[in-house]
Design a protein around this motif. Structure first.
Motif, PDB file in Angstrom:
ATOM      1  N   PHE A 305       0.814  -1.208   0.000  1.00  0.00           N
ATOM      2  CA  PHE A 305       0.000   0.000   0.000  1.00  0.00           C
ATOM      3  C   PHE A 305       0.849   1.260   0.000  1.00  0.00           C
ATOM      4  O   PHE A 305       0.494   2.267  -0.625  1.00  0.00           O
ATOM      5  N   TRP A 306       2.023   1.245   0.664  1.00  0.00           N
ATOM      6  CA  TRP A 306       2.870   2.440   0.799  1.00  0.00           C
ATOM      7  C   TRP A 306       4.031   2.470  -0.220  1.00  0.00           C
ATOM      8  O   TRP A 306       4.975   3.237  -0.074  1.00  0.00           O
ATOM      9  N   SER A 307       3.967   1.616  -1.209  1.00  0.00           N
ATOM     10  CA  SER A 307       5.092   1.562  -2.169  1.00  0.00           C
ATOM     11  C   SER A 307       5.309   2.902  -2.865  1.00  0.00           C
ATOM     12  O   SER A 307       6.436   3.414  -2.949  1.00  0.00           O
ATOM     13  N   TYR A 308       4.258   3.480  -3.392  1.00  0.00           N
ATOM     14  CA  TYR A 308       4.408   4.721  -4.171  1.00  0.00           C
ATOM     15  C   TYR A 308       4.973   5.869  -3.336  1.00  0.00           C
ATOM     16  O   TYR A 308       6.002   6.473  -3.706  1.00  0.00           O
ATOM     17  N   PRO A 309       4.336   6.186  -2.189  1.00  0.00           N
ATOM     18  CA  PRO A 309       4.918   7.301  -1.406  1.00  0.00           C
ATOM     19  C   PRO A 309       6.305   6.993  -0.879  1.00  0.00           C
ATOM     20  O   PRO A 309       7.148   7.890  -0.745  1.00  0.00           O
ATOM     21  N   ALA A 310       6.580   5.697  -0.572  1.00  0.00           N
ATOM     22  CA  ALA A 310       7.909   5.356  -0.051  1.00  0.00           C
ATOM     23  C   ALA A 310       8.987   5.596  -1.103  1.00  0.00           C
ATOM     24  O   ALA A 310      10.062   6.126  -0.811  1.00  0.00           O
ATOM     25  N   LEU A 311       8.706   5.191  -2.337  1.00  0.00           N
ATOM     26  CA  LEU A 311       9.696   5.402  -3.401  1.00  0.00           C
ATOM     27  C   LEU A 311       9.888   6.895  -3.700  1.00  0.00           C
ATOM     28  O   LEU A 311      10.997   7.349  -3.961  1.00  0.00           O
ATOM     29  N   ILE A 312       8.796   7.646  -3.664  1.00  0.00           N
ATOM     30  CA  ILE A 312       8.925   9.103  -3.891  1.00  0.00           C
ATOM     31  C   ILE A 312       9.795   9.725  -2.808  1.00  0.00           C
ATOM     32  O   ILE A 312      10.691  10.548  -3.093  1.00  0.00           O
ATOM     33  N   LEU A 313       9.573   9.342  -1.572  1.00  0.00           N
ATOM     34  CA  LEU A 313      10.385   9.871  -0.471  1.00  0.00           C
ATOM     35  C   LEU A 313      11.839   9.431  -0.604  1.00  0.00           C
ATOM     36  O   LEU A 313      12.773  10.213  -0.342  1.00  0.00           O
ATOM     37  N   ALA A 314      12.044   8.157  -1.018  1.00  0.00           N
ATOM     38  CA  ALA A 314      13.417   7.670  -1.181  1.00  0.00           C
ATOM     39  C   ALA A 314      14.146   8.452  -2.268  1.00  0.00           C
ATOM     40  O   ALA A 314      15.312   8.842  -2.117  1.00  0.00           O
ATOM     41  N   MET A 315      13.473   8.682  -3.393  1.00  0.00           N
ATOM     42  CA  MET A 315      14.106   9.450  -4.470  1.00  0.00           C
ATOM     43  C   MET A 315      14.390  10.881  -4.037  1.00  0.00           C
ATOM     44  O   MET A 315      15.454  11.448  -4.350  1.00  0.00           O
ATOM     45  N   ALA A 316      13.451  11.481  -3.305  1.00  0.00           N
ATOM     46  CA  ALA A 316      13.670  12.854  -2.824  1.00  0.00           C
ATOM     47  C   ALA A 316      14.848  12.907  -1.855  1.00  0.00           C
ATOM     48  O   ALA A 316      15.668  13.843  -1.905  1.00  0.00           O
ATOM     49  N   ALA A 317      14.971  11.901  -0.995  1.00  0.00           N
ATOM     50  CA  ALA A 317      16.078  11.884  -0.034  1.00  0.00           C
ATOM     51  C   ALA A 317      17.424  11.741  -0.743  1.00  0.00           C
ATOM     52  O   ALA A 317      18.408  12.420  -0.409  1.00  0.00           O
ATOM     53  N   VAL A 318      17.467  10.858  -1.742  1.00  0.00           N
ATOM     54  CA  VAL A 318      18.710  10.687  -2.495  1.00  0.00           C
ATOM     55  C   VAL A 318      19.073  11.969  -3.235  1.00  0.00           C
ATOM     56  O   VAL A 318      20.240  12.382  -3.283  1.00  0.00           O
ATOM     57  N   GLU A 319      18.056  12.629  -3.818  1.00  0.00           N
ATOM     58  CA  GLU A 319      18.329  13.879  -4.543  1.00  0.00           C
ATOM     59  C   GLU A 319      18.866  14.952  -3.618  1.00  0.00           C
ATOM     60  O   GLU A 319      19.810  15.668  -3.955  1.00  0.00           O
ATOM     61  N   VAL A 320      18.282  15.083  -2.436  1.00  0.00           N
ATOM     62  CA  VAL A 320      18.766  16.079  -1.466  1.00  0.00           C
ATOM     63  C   VAL A 320      20.191  15.762  -1.048  1.00  0.00           C
ATOM     64  O   VAL A 320      21.041  16.656  -0.934  1.00  0.00           O
ATOM     65  N   MET A 321      20.476  14.476  -0.825  1.00  0.00           N
ATOM     66  CA  MET A 321      21.834  14.095  -0.415  1.00  0.00           C
ATOM     67  C   MET A 321      22.845  14.402  -1.517  1.00  0.00           C
ATOM     68  O   MET A 321      23.924  14.964  -1.261  1.00  0.00           O
ATOM     69  N   LEU A 322      22.516  14.074  -2.778  1.00  0.00           N
ATOM     70  CA  LEU A 322      23.424  14.359  -3.885  1.00  0.00           C
ATOM     71  C   LEU A 322      23.610  15.863  -4.076  1.00  0.00           C
ATOM     72  O   LEU A 322      24.730  16.333  -4.329  1.00  0.00           O
ATOM     73  N   TYR A 323      22.526  16.613  -3.956  1.00  0.00           N
ATOM     74  CA  TYR A 323      22.618  18.062  -4.135  1.00  0.00           C
ATOM     75  C   TYR A 323      23.552  18.677  -3.100  1.00  0.00           C
ATOM     76  O   TYR A 323      24.420  19.503  -3.427  1.00  0.00           O
TER      77      TYR A 323
END
Length: 332
Positions: A305-323
């Motif tokens: 059920f939480w796959s979509y929001p979890a992946l969005i949050l994971a991608m956002a976290a990785v982007e913030v870390m790379l930035y």
């Protein structure tokens, strides 16, 4: 065409007959008298009469008619041939242009042949006529006065070029000017002006050294008074200063060009790093979206059920870390 023709006796202008042969005979009749003829871009027919009357060497006559000669001094049996290159500077366009001035010196005459509009001799002739002391030295005084005037103007042109170089240097090393598309073009254009100036000044050093009796050229030059050597030595010293300035200008503009190219390379590397950083940041969500976009049946996360929001949050976290990582290292 003949601009002026005059006999000078004891440094003062005298009545001159219209016939060149008579004028030359009068000039040779007295030891303190000489004939000065000034021509501007003469044709072969116009110069033929002068050649016959004064016995000028055909090779020197050919050089005088065709122009495009380097500064030089040549000794012939009946005359001395000197080539000088006057230089003018146009402040509006920041350009250097050169003309040519040839002098034939004989026992009692001097013939000046001018090509181009640089350095009209009428003003210099009037100045000498107001100060007859120099004209009392005969053709030697005319040669010295012209050479001294040309070299003094070289110093003025060198000063103008130095000012232009300082402005160009300030533009290239300014925060915004160094990246201008016209900076390299301006540098190359300025280097061309220095090269044009150098072609006029550097080859003149050996002839002036010979007239001054210096170095390997320390022999007596015919048709030039030996007591005039100190005067030509002074002109030679001024020319040495000009040539030193020209060498310095050439080295500095080459250094500025190298610095500009280095700046361009550094800016290019900065752009490549920025592009690489943004490409890396774009690759992470693309990779994750690509994996989970394959829609295989045996991917348990697809039915969570939480796959979509979890992946969005994971991608956002990785982007913030790379930035933050790239920003800290100066890539962004």
């Amino acid at each position: 065409m003949i601009i002026d023709c005059a006999i000078y006796r004891d440094g003062r202008r005298a009545e001159s007959p219209e016939d060149l042969s008579d004028a030359l005979s009068q000039a040779r009749a007295a030891s303190d008298t000489f004939l000065w003829i000034g021509l501007h871009e003469p044709t072969e027919n116009e110069f033929e009469l002068v050649t016959e009357e004064f016995g000028l060497h055909p090779l020197a006559v050919e050089d005088a008619l065709k122009a495009h000669q380097r500064p030089k001094l040549e000794v012939y049996d009946d005359s001395l041939f000197v080539v000088l290159k006057p230089v003018s500077y146009e402040p509006r366009s920041d350009t250097v242009s050169t003309g040519e001035l040839m002098l034939f010196l004989g026992d009692s005459f001097v013939v000046t042949v001018r090509h181009g509009e640089h350095m009209p001799l009428a003003r210099l002739r009037r100045h000498l006529e107001e100060q007859p002391e120099m004209l009392r030295h005969g053709p030697t005084g005319v040669l010295y006065s012209i050479a001294d005037s040309i070299v003094d103007h070289y110093l003025d042109v060198a000063t103008e070029l130095q000012t232009d170089l300082e402005e160009l240097e300030a533009e290239v090393f300014s925060p915004s000017g160094g990246g201008s598309h016209h900076a390299a073009s301006r540098i190359y254009t300025f280097k061309r002006q220095v090269l044009e100036f150098r072609r006029a000044t550097v080859p003149l050093a050996p002839p002036l050294s010979r007239l001054a009796g210096q170095g390997t050229y320390g022999t007596t030059v015919p048709f030039v008074q030996e007591k005039s050597r100190p005067f030509f030595r002074d002109v030679s010293d001024h020319l040495a200063r000009v040539n030193e300035s020209v060498e310095a200008l050439d080295r500095l503009v080459s250094d500025i060009l190298s610095a500009h190219l280095a700046q361009a390379s550094v800016r290019q590397n900065d752009d490549v790093r920025k592009i690489s950083a943004w490409a890396a940041m774009a690759a992470v969500p693309t990779m994750i979206a690509g994996i989970y976009g394959m829609n295989f049946d045996h991917m348990p996360e697809l039915h969570w059920f939480w796959s979509y929001p979890a992946l969005i949050l994971a991608m956002a976290a990785v982007e913030v870390m790379l930035y933050r990582t790239f920003k800290r290292r100066g890539w962004l």
